[in-house]
Design a protein around this motif. Structure first.
Motif, mmCIF file in Angstrom:
data_model
loop_
_atom_site.group_PDB
_atom_site.id
_atom_site.type_symbol
_atom_site.label_atom_id
_atom_site.label_comp_id
_atom_site.label_asym_id
_atom_site.label_seq_id
_atom_site.Cartn_x
_atom_site.Cartn_y
_atom_site.Cartn_z
ATOM 1 N N VAL A 173 -6.543 -7.183 1.400
ATOM 2 C CA VAL A 173 -5.204 -6.800 0.935
ATOM 3 C C VAL A 173 -4.371 -6.372 2.136
ATOM 4 N N ILE A 174 -3.228 -7.021 2.321
ATOM 5 C CA ILE A 174 -2.244 -6.561 3.301
ATOM 6 C C ILE A 174 -1.276 -5.705 2.503
ATOM 7 N N ASN A 175 -1.198 -4.429 2.837
ATOM 8 C CA ASN A 175 -0.448 -3.470 2.021
ATOM 9 C C ASN A 175 0.805 -3.049 2.789
ATOM 10 N N LEU A 176 1.957 -3.558 2.356
ATOM 11 C CA LEU A 176 3.225 -3.257 3.041
ATOM 12 C C LEU A 176 3.982 -2.199 2.242
ATOM 13 N N ASP A 177 4.204 -1.043 2.842
ATOM 14 C CA ASP A 177 4.878 0.037 2.118
ATOM 15 C C ASP A 177 5.746 0.823 3.107
ATOM 16 N N LYS A 178 6.939 1.166 2.662
ATOM 17 C CA LYS A 178 7.880 1.901 3.521
ATOM 18 C C LYS A 178 7.526 3.382 3.633
ATOM 19 N N LEU A 179 6.667 3.839 2.742
ATOM 20 C CA LEU A 179 6.332 5.272 2.652
ATOM 21 C C LEU A 179 7.590 6.115 2.470
ATOM 22 N N THR A 180 8.306 5.840 1.393
ATOM 23 C CA THR A 180 9.399 6.725 0.968
ATOM 24 C C THR A 180 8.733 7.997 0.429
ATOM 25 N N TYR A 181 9.527 8.899 -0.148
ATOM 26 C CA TYR A 181 8.951 10.122 -0.733
ATOM 27 C C TYR A 181 7.844 9.768 -1.750
ATOM 28 N N ALA A 182 7.927 8.567 -2.356
ATOM 29 C CA ALA A 182 6.985 8.193 -3.433
ATOM 30 C C ALA A 182 5.712 7.547 -2.905
ATOM 31 N N GLY A 183 5.700 7.189 -1.627
ATOM 32 C CA GLY A 183 4.520 6.540 -1.060
ATOM 33 C C GLY A 183 3.605 7.589 -0.444
ATOM 34 N N ASN A 184 2.318 7.427 -0.633
ATOM 35 C CA ASN A 184 1.411 8.486 -0.218
ATOM 36 C C ASN A 184 0.090 7.891 0.260
ATOM 37 N N LEU A 185 -0.182 8.023 1.551
ATOM 38 C CA LEU A 185 -1.413 7.436 2.090
ATOM 39 C C LEU A 185 -2.664 8.165 1.609
ATOM 40 N N ASP A 186 -2.487 9.390 1.130
ATOM 41 C CA ASP A 186 -3.622 10.130 0.579
ATOM 42 C C ASP A 186 -4.276 9.375 -0.588
ATOM 43 N N THR A 187 -3.451 8.675 -1.343
ATOM 44 C CA THR A 187 -3.943 7.875 -2.474
ATOM 45 C C THR A 187 -4.957 6.833 -1.989
ATOM 46 N N GLU A 232 -10.102 4.219 4.062
ATOM 47 C CA GLU A 232 -10.107 4.361 5.521
ATOM 48 C C GLU A 232 -11.338 3.672 6.099
ATOM 49 N N GLY A 233 -11.116 2.849 7.110
ATOM 50 C CA GLY A 233 -12.227 2.138 7.759
ATOM 51 C C GLY A 233 -12.640 0.871 7.030
ATOM 52 N N ASN A 234 -12.019 0.578 5.883
ATOM 53 C CA ASN A 234 -12.356 -0.651 5.140
ATOM 54 C C ASN A 234 -11.593 -1.827 5.777
ATOM 55 N N PRO A 235 -12.314 -2.776 6.369
ATOM 56 C CA PRO A 235 -11.624 -3.878 7.075
ATOM 57 C C PRO A 235 -10.827 -4.776 6.132
ATOM 58 N N ASN A 236 -11.075 -4.678 4.830
ATOM 59 C CA ASN A 236 -10.328 -5.501 3.875
ATOM 60 C C ASN A 236 -9.010 -4.863 3.443
ATOM 61 N N HIS A 237 -8.690 -3.693 4.008
ATOM 62 C CA HIS A 237 -7.402 -3.070 3.703
ATOM 63 C C HIS A 237 -6.612 -2.926 4.985
ATOM 64 N N VAL A 238 -5.498 -3.667 5.062
ATOM 65 C CA VAL A 238 -4.641 -3.585 6.251
ATOM 66 C C VAL A 238 -3.334 -2.948 5.820
ATOM 67 N N PHE A 239 -3.115 -1.699 6.240
ATOM 68 C CA PHE A 239 -1.876 -1.027 5.836
ATOM 69 C C PHE A 239 -0.812 -1.213 6.914
ATOM 70 N N VAL A 240 0.406 -1.592 6.463
ATOM 71 C CA VAL A 240 1.526 -1.753 7.390
ATOM 72 C C VAL A 240 2.712 -0.970 6.843
ATOM 73 N N ARG A 241 3.233 -0.038 7.641
ATOM 74 C CA ARG A 241 4.411 0.683 7.188
ATOM 75 C C ARG A 241 5.649 -0.156 7.490
ATOM 76 N N GLY A 242 6.436 -0.462 6.452
ATOM 77 C CA GLY A 242 7.624 -1.271 6.685
ATOM 78 C C GLY A 242 8.357 -1.543 5.381
ATOM 79 N N ASP A 243 9.513 -2.174 5.548
ATOM 80 C CA ASP A 243 10.447 -2.400 4.437
ATOM 81 C C ASP A 243 10.342 -3.843 3.947
ATOM 82 N N ILE A 244 10.340 -4.029 2.623
ATOM 83 C CA ILE A 244 10.295 -5.407 2.094
ATOM 84 C C ILE A 244 11.522 -6.202 2.539
ATOM 85 N N GLY A 245 12.587 -5.474 2.912
ATOM 86 C CA GLY A 245 13.814 -6.157 3.328
ATOM 87 C C GLY A 245 13.812 -6.568 4.790
ATOM 88 N N ASP A 246 12.774 -6.226 5.519
ATOM 89 C CA ASP A 246 12.695 -6.549 6.949
ATOM 90 C C ASP A 246 12.088 -7.946 7.102
#
Ligand code: NAD
Ligand code: DAU
Length: 353
Positions: A28-42, A47-61
């Motif tokens: 899963v490539i996870n693209l999220d801007k981390l607004t007030y509603a986004g939370n990496l704690d969830t 963490e450390g799972n190679p099948n999860h790639v988190f990218v902070r960014g905007d869908i409009g970019d």
């Protein structure tokens, strides 16, 4: 193989990513801007799972999204990213127009450029799944039939109007350019990792904190509640077998008046964590000023999804709400993390007077 999920640090997107990776080896490539509603704690358990790639960014970019698509060659995009809270859209609609409409437009354009360059099976198997809401259909009176996929769009809030606009864009990109899209329109979700600006988590946490339980107007507005894990299973099913260009309503056949929902939560808390002073949590219920333009009733007819794709929810409201209350009692760290900082400012803005 991989999928690109947008908004995967939010409530439903976060549950979707966790469920997906629990059941599959597909990245899963996870693209999220981390607004007030986004939370990496969830997503901490990933963490450390190679099948999860988190990218902070905007869908409009478009540059960023284009790069991610090129690099990871996902077979699908699942678009959860949105501004999602009706009350916030009333206080300030600008972000809703920007993310939900302009952001979706840019994401569609990025997806179109990527998809058009694909060939063979990669092209024919590609899917763009847009996650939307029942609020686009407007409001129902008591005796109206539940919303079906053929109901006209009659959105009433800045939030629902922005989601309706995004649905229209998705539809048009299919009809005009042939982009292989699917749209789901779901009713109210509840469950783990729900940000406590929304009714159910707000009531659980206010109850435990000894604060008022704010019920808008007469509390007789009706919502059709679906446990979030059931929404996630519906999305997986539509992604796997939905017909291109179709929309699917998702709901749990669980219509409840808001006041009844609040009483159910109070009863479960009375049982699981009785108050020291012997009073019930329901004594904290407080009727407050109504939401402007408050839709009276939502109800979903989910028969198309059941007949065509064999999907049914696993939880009833009674089983799901009990699991949800128990989850909040057990996850005080997550709660403390999301209710610090800017959350307090929102509560003051909305409930201060
Ligand atoms: P949420 O507000 O909890 O999460 C939204 C996520 O999107 C957050 O992580 C946020 O950081 C991210 N985001 C916001 N703007 C972004 C942007 N421009 N680019 C990238 N990421 C961005 O929302 P939710 O309740 O999880 O809802 C997810 C989707 O499901 C939304 O599209 C919503 O309209 C829809 N939906 C929600 C419900 C519900 O009851 N919550 C019901 C039906 C449909
Ligand atoms: O129907 C699907 C929609 O459900 C989603 O598209 C939205 O993203 C999601 O936020 C939700 O919208 P609602 O406005 O229905 O959810 P909310 O939890 O904000 O409110 C549920 C009901 O409870 C609604 O009738 C308003 C009422 N309410 C809400 C709050 C926050 C209260 O009475 N008191 C409150 O403090």
């Amino acid at each position: 193989m991989s999928i690109l999920v947008t908004g995967g640090a939010g409530f439903i997107g976060g549950n979707f990513v966790l469920d997906w990776l629990a059941a599959s080896d597909e990245k899963v490539i996870n693209l999220d801007k981390l607004t007030y509603a986004g939370n990496l704690d969830t997503l901490r358990s990933l963490e450390g799972n190679p099948n999860h790639v988190f990218v902070r960014g905007d869908i409009g970019d478009r540059a960023l999204v284009g790069r991610l698509l090129e690099e990871h060659q996902p077979r699908a995009i699942i678009n959860f990213a949105a501004e999602s809270h009706v009350d916030r859209s009333i206080h300030g609609p600008g972000d809703f127009i920007q993310t939900n409409i302009v952001g979706t437009f840019n994401l569609l354009e990025s997806a179109r450029a990527y998809w058009q360059a694909l060939t063979g099976e990669a092209k024919s198997d590609f899917r763009f799944l847009h996650v939307s809401t029942d609020e686009v259909y407007g409001t129902l009176s008591k005796d109206d039939a539940p919303f079906s996929e053929t109901n006209p769009y009659e959105p009433n809030s800045p939030y629902s109007a922005s989601k309706a606009a995004s649905d229209h864009l998705v539809r048009a990109w299919h009809h005009t350019y042939g982009l292989p899209v699917l749209t789901t329109n779901c009713s109210n979700n509840y469950g783990p990792y729900h940000f406590p600006e929304k009714l159910i988590p707000l009531v659980i946490l206010n109850a435990l904190a000894g604060k008022p339980l704010p019920v808008y107007g007469d509390g007789q507005q009706i919502r059709d509640w679906l446990y979030v894990k059931d929404h996630c299973s519906a999305i997986r099913r539509v992604l796997a077998a939905g017909r291109l260009g179709e929309t699917y309503n998702v709901g749990g056949w669980n219509e409840k008046a808001n006041l009844d929902v609040v009483h159910s939560i109070c009863r479960i808390l009375d049982e699981l964590k009785p108050k020291a002073d012997g009073t019930g949590y329901a004594s904290q219920i407080t009727f407050v000023q109504d939401r402007p333009g408050h839709d009276r009733r939502y109800a979903i007819d989910a028969r198309k999804l059941e007949k065509e794709l064999g999907w049914k929810p696993a939880e009833t409201f009674e089983t799901g709400i009990r699991k949800t209350v128990a989850w909040y009692l057990e996850h005080t760290d997550w709660v403390e993390n999301v209710t610090s900082g800017s959350y307090q400012t929102w509560i003051e803005t909305q409930y201060g007077q």
